[in-house]
Design an enzyme around this catalytic site. Structure first.
Site, PDB file in Angstrom:
ATOM      1  N   LEU A   5       0.829  -1.208   0.000  1.00  0.00           N
ATOM      2  CA  LEU A   5       0.000   0.000   0.000  1.00  0.00           C
ATOM      3  C   LEU A   5       0.860   1.252   0.000  1.00  0.00           C
ATOM      4  CD1 LEU A   5      -2.733  -0.963   2.612  1.00  0.00           C
ATOM      5  CD2 LEU A   5      -3.040  -0.732   0.163  1.00  0.00           C
ATOM      6  N   GLY A  16       6.715   3.993   4.514  1.00  0.00           N
ATOM      7  CA  GLY A  16       7.121   5.147   5.308  1.00  0.00           C
ATOM      8  C   GLY A  16       8.616   5.084   5.537  1.00  0.00           C
ATOM      9  N   ASP A  49       8.034  10.287  13.402  1.00  0.00           N
ATOM     10  CA  ASP A  49       7.887  10.467  11.951  1.00  0.00           C
ATOM     11  C   ASP A  49       6.514  11.036  11.597  1.00  0.00           C
ATOM     12  OD1 ASP A  49       8.463  10.396   9.273  1.00  0.00           O
ATOM     13  OD2 ASP A  49       8.280   8.225   9.051  1.00  0.00           O
TER      14      ASP A  49
END
Ligand SMILES: *[C@@H]1O[C@H](CO)[C@@H](O)[C@H](O)[C@H]1NC(C)=O
Ligand SMILES: *[C@@H]1O[C@H](CO)[C@@H](O)[C@H](O)[C@H]1NC(C)=O
Ligand SMILES: *[C@@H]1O[C@H](CO)[C@@H](O)[C@H](O)[C@H]1NC(C)=O
Ligand SMILES: *[C@@H]1O[C@H](CO)[C@@H](O)[C@H](O)[C@H]1NC(C)=O
Ligand SMILES: *[C@@H]1O[C@H](CO)[C@@H](O)[C@H](O)[C@H]1NC(C)=O
Ligand SMILES: *[C@@H]1O[C@H](CO)[C@@H](O)[C@H](O)[C@H]1NC(C)=O
Ligand SMILES: *[C@@H]1O[C@H](CO)[C@@H](O)[C@H](O)[C@H]1NC(C)=O
Ligand SMILES: *[C@@H]1O[C@H](CO)[C@@H](O)[C@H](O)[C@H]1NC(C)=O
Ligand SMILES: CC(=O)N[C@H]1CO[C@H](CO)[C@@H](O)[C@@H]1O
Length: 890
Positions: A615, A618, A736
């Site tokens: 998908l 990161g 993050d």
């Protein structure tokens, strides 16, 4: 006087006493009710306050301070039974929006005779609207949107003659739109979009004389758009997209001199566009794509000087594109694809200096590409594929410096590829020149397109070698050179060798991987490729300071080495799988009791071995979609840069995960389980179908009607702030924060993801090298280059960048801002450049209404504070939440 009054008649004395008594009783009642309410709902903002309920946050009493008139309890995560509120007999204003209320709307609310405002939107209410709400004769605002309400809209609501706003959108209402809506003559604002409403749009809406906004998109509505809805001429916004409407567009639409937004796409409308459209000087959006409209595109559109978007794609329009459209100086998007238009691309169009998207693909255009093509510097999407365009690609194409996507495939273009294409440094999404008659060599200048992801020059007559300078295209993922006359060896360049041989086939003279070898020794490895990328990132992130530069380089190289090891081990994993041996699962657990049955660990592992399930990726992880045999869908996060420490500290990690699994906040994405095999850890989360905030804001593929409006954006901004504020409250620092790590549920409620990383890769556990490159490019606070440590104020900075993205719809890093300038600098330097805030904000939102513009300016202030260079000047996350809620309530 007094005496005489008291003595004049014993009866009047009794009357006065009774009244005083009544008052005392009434006061006591509100006191008891409020105390009971506080107990029932355990409202946190009332926890430490006095017994003077009139001073509690969100409470307002009437002048003599006895009875509650206003009760605002939005965004309080309320879950309990709110029926008791019906005892507050003087209540005029009740806001229970954005909570977690379940079950039915209390029918006792029908007793609140004074109620003028009722907002229960954004909850989980179900069943039918209680008929008792028809008793609220003073009600002016009723907002029940974003719930799970069912059945028909009850006929009793026809008694609400004072309604000004009626919002029923995003529920499960069925039946049809009641005829009596036509009798609510004061109604200004009616939305019932995203329901299951069928039948026709009542044709007596013409008697709703004040109607300004009618939004019924995404239902099953049939029949024509009634002529009458335009008869009063006050309509400002009409949204009927995604229904089954047929019939033609009424000529009377021209009566609505104030109509700004007209959106009827994805229906079955027929006929021509009425010429009266030219009378609507206020028209801003006109969207009628995906219908069966026909005839010519009327030149009268050229009179709608405020028109920003014109989308007539997927219809049966014929004739030529009217040159009058060039008069539209505010036009930003012109989408006429998939019709039967022929002739030239009018040169006048290219005068529209705000044009950012021109999509004329899949028509029968048979002119040439004008040399003036990029007189307008704003053009980002030039999509002219699948036409019969002749002539050469003009050299002036190099002036289109903002272009993100250039699609010229399937035409009759001749000549060679102009080297000036290499000047379009911004080109990212794709460059497609396939299926034309282009000849000559591939210009080496293409190698300058270092952001380009997809290059297709297939099916032409290109000759010569594939230049090795194309290795400069460092972002390339897809290439297609097939069916040309290319010769020589395919350069050694990862994106080339990773492609299938069909990307190179059909060139008789071409050899080397992925085609058969040339019989010559192969060149050196491809290591330079990755190093170049990271080198660039380091430069951009650090910007200054040589020592810092060296430290970061080492860290980044370490990081990359890990990544490469990981890739190797992953490849091995796939091979093993091919042999039919699934990897051995060492440990796994599901924290949520009622999901245990639905989740199969082997299926989880298998899903992560298939690239097609990927998908997103990161900084620290790759996310896969995993469909369980039970049908349940999971989002599975495979931790990147896996550290042996994770296996060695397995028990610690599991404890940490289970703790995080209990972290309860509606804006945090908490893990629901995990699987560990070999040295790989997979974290399980619920699958969220609406993707990430980054996709929502920046992905051009999303249809315009799914672009989030300002209200949605603001509620996303607040949700994210609340999630982070909650984390900080528990002394957890996020490592993050970026729009790519903010996930959206079916109601666009944001959930902050990647919270595990903050704990699992804690610097104090000897994994500092990984956390040292914490953060995503563009979100990293400036002080990080010196401290190498993520802090709460650092989180506030990253959050500020997300806010700026929400406000501007721009990427955090974009070469368009200029050398070494990121979104934060670009916004902070706006006053110095002499630009007003309006030139910064996304004009598609800020120009919709004054109220939105005002809120956006207020949020911009918050974003500027959050992105202050000095960490101490940034507000705390909790303060950010308060400021944003204030904006929301204004
Ligand atoms: C209290 O206020 C209400 C309306 O605001 C009024 O009707 C009532 O007479 C007032 N009572 C007293 C004691 O002032
Ligand atoms: C909510 O409270 C009221 C009394 O205030 C009670 O009559 C009702 O049954 C309660 N509803 C539920 C679902 O518990
Ligand atoms: C619900 O609608 C009212 C107007 O009818 C509006 O003021 C309010 O902001 C809406 N609530 C939410 C949560 O959007
Ligand atoms: C809405 O109601 C349906 C049943 O009608 C239920 O399956 C679903 O889970 C509910 N959704 C929410 C968000 O409450
Ligand atoms: C509308 O929904 C209700 C409850 O979900 C259901 O009982 C009813 O049959 C539906 N009516 C129609 C016309 O679909
Ligand atoms: C609307 O009002 C008119 C007169 O006021 C009445 O005759 C008619 O029946 C009403 N229509 C509906 C659908 O209630
Ligand atoms: C066009 O837009 C501007 C700015 O939003 C507005 O001031 C002006 O009134 C609009 N023109 C018309 C004719 O509505
Ligand atoms: C373009 O196509 C139209 C319609 O088929 C035709 O009339 C016209 O002559 C063509 N123009 C050129 C330059 O071929
Ligand atoms: C009026 C008043 O004192 N309000 C306080 C109630 O308590 C909340 C939190 O406990 C404070 O934020 C309010 O200022």
């Amino acid at each position: 006087m007094m005496m005489s009054f008291f003595t004049s008649s014993p009866l009047s004395l009794v009357w006065v006493l009774c009244n005083v008594l009544l008052l005392v009783v009434a006061q006591q009642n509100d006191q008891l009710t409020m105390v009971a309410l506080r107990k029932e709902l355990s409202i946190s903002m009332w926890s430490s306050n006095s017994s003077d309920y009139c001073s509690w946050t969100g409470v307002q009493c009437n002048l003599n301070k006895s009875l509650v008139e206003h009760l605002v309890l939005s965004h309080q995560q309320l879950q309990g039974n709110v029926t008791i509120i019906s005892e507050l007999k003087a209540l005029k204003w009740l806001d229970l929006s954005a909570n977690m209320l379940q079950g039915t709307i209390p029918s006792a609310f029908g007793n609140l005779n004074e109620l003028a405002f009722l907002d229960m939107s954004f909850n989980k209410l179900d069943s039918a609207i209680p008929t008792s709400l028809g008793n609220l004769r003073n009600l002016r605002y009723l907002n029940l949107s974003n719930n799970n309400l069912t059945a028909e809209i009850p006929v009793e609501l026809q008694s609400l003659k004072n309604l000004i706003h009626l919002q029923l959108s995003e529920n499960k209402f069925n039946g049809s739109i009641p005829l009596w809506i036509g009798n609510l003559t004061n109604l200004k604002f009616f939305t019932a979009y995203e329901n299951n409403l069928g039948g026709a749009i009542p044709n007596n809406l013409g008697s709703v004389t004040e109607l300004e906004v009618l939004n019924l998109h995404s239902n099953q509505l049939q029949g024509p758009i009634p002529d009458s809805i335009f008869s009063m001429g006050k309509l400002v916004g009409l949204v009927l997209t995604m229904n089954k409407l047929n019939g033609s567009l009424p000529t009377s639409v021209g009566n609505c001199k104030g109509l700004s937004s007209f959106r009827v796409g994805n229906n079955m409308l027929i006929g021509n566009i009425p010429k009266s459209i030219g009378n609507i000087s206020s028209l801003t959006y006109f969207e009628a794509d995906n219908n069966h409209l026909s005839g010519e595109i009327v030149p009268e559109f050229g009179q709608c000087s405020n028109l920003t978007l014109l989308n007539l794609a997927f219809n049966g329009f014929t004739g030529t594109i009217p040159p009058a459209l060039g008069d539209l100086t505010n036009l930003q998007e012109l989408i006429l694809s998939d019709n039967s238009l022929y002739g030239d691309i009018p040169k006048s169009l290219l005068r529209s200096k705000n044009l950012s998207k021109l999509d004329l693909s899949n028509n029968r255009l048979n002119g040439t590409i004008p040399e003036e093509i990029c007189i307008t510097p704003r053009l980002q999407f030039l999509i002219l594929g699948q036409n019969s365009i002749r002539g050469e690609i003009p050299r002036q194409i190099g002036n289109c410096v903002k272009l993100l996507q250039l699609q010229l495939g399937i035409n009759y273009l001749t000549g060679s590829i102009p080297p000036e294409i290499g000047q379009i440094k911004n080109l990212q999404i794709s460059l497609n020149l396939s299926f034309n008659h282009l000849h000559g060599v591939l210009p080496v200048e293409l190698g300058k397109l270092d952001k380009l992801v997809s290059l297709d020059v297939s099916n032409n007559r290109l000759s010569g070698n594939i230049p090795s300078l194309l290795k400069g295209m460092m972002s390339l993922i897809e290439v297609n050179f097939s069916n040309n006359l290319l010769t020589g060896q395919i350069p050694i360049f990862t994106p080339f060798q990773k492609s299938s041989n069909s990307s190179f086939s059909g060139n008789k003279g071409l050899c080397g991987e992925p085609l058969s070898s040339c019989g010559k020794p192969v060149g050196p490895g491809n290591d330079g490729y990755h190093h170049k990328v990271s080198y660039k990132i380091i430069l951009a992130v650090v910007g200054s300071g040589l020592t810092v530069f060296v430290t970061v380089t080492i860290v980044v190289v370490l990081f990359m080495m890990r990544e490469r090891q990981e890739k190797a081990s992953k490849a091995a994993g796939i091979a093993e799988d091919g042999n039919g041996d699934p990897p051995m699962i060492i440990a796994g657990n599901v924290f949520v009791e009622n999901l245990k049955q639905a989740i199969d660990f082997d299926a989880v592992v298998k899903a992560t071995l298939k690239d097609s399930n990927k998908l997103s990726g990161g900084t620290f992880s790759i996310i896969y979609k995993a469909v369980m045999p039970s049908g349940f869908i999971l989002s599975v996060k495979r931790l990147k840069s896996m550290d042996r420490t994770i296996v060695h500290h397995q028990h610690k990690m599991i404890r940490e995960l289970e703790r995080l699994g209990k972290l309860c906040h509606e804006n945090l994405m908490r893990p629901i389980g995990y699987v560990i095999y070999e040295d790989v850890a997979l974290l399980l989360h619920p699958y969220l179908p609406n993707g990430t905030l980054a996709e929502l804001l920046h992905e051009s593929s999303a249809k315009p009607e799914f672009k989030p409006d300002w209200t949605t954006r603001l509620s996303i901004a607040i949700g994210v702030a609340e999630g982070l504020s909650f984390l900080h409250h528990l002394a957890i620092i996020h490592l993050d924060i970026s729009s790519g790590n903010i996930f959206l549920d079916a109601h666009y409620k944001p959930l902050v993801g990647e919270i595990e990383i903050s704990k699992l890769l804690d610097p104090s556990r000897g994994t500092a090298s990984i956390s040292a490159v914490a953060g995503s490019f563009g979100y990293i606070p400036p002080e990080y280059a010196y401290t190498m440590q993520m802090t709460a104020p650092g989180n506030v900075y990253s959050y500020g960048v997300v806010l700026l993205e929400i406000l501007t719809t721009r990427l955090p890093v974009d070469e368009a801002f200029g050398e070494g300038i990121d979104l934060v600098k670009w916004v902070h330097n706006a006053p110095a450049r002499g630009e007003t805030p309006e030139q910064i904000l996304d004009a598609k939102l800020s120009t919709v209404s004054f109220a939105w513009r005002k809120q956006m300016l207020a949020v911009l202030k918050v974003a500027l504070l959050c992105t202050e260079t000095t960490p101490a000047k940034r507000p705390k996350m909790k303060k950010v939440v308060e400021m944003l809620q204030e904006v929301n309530e204004s």
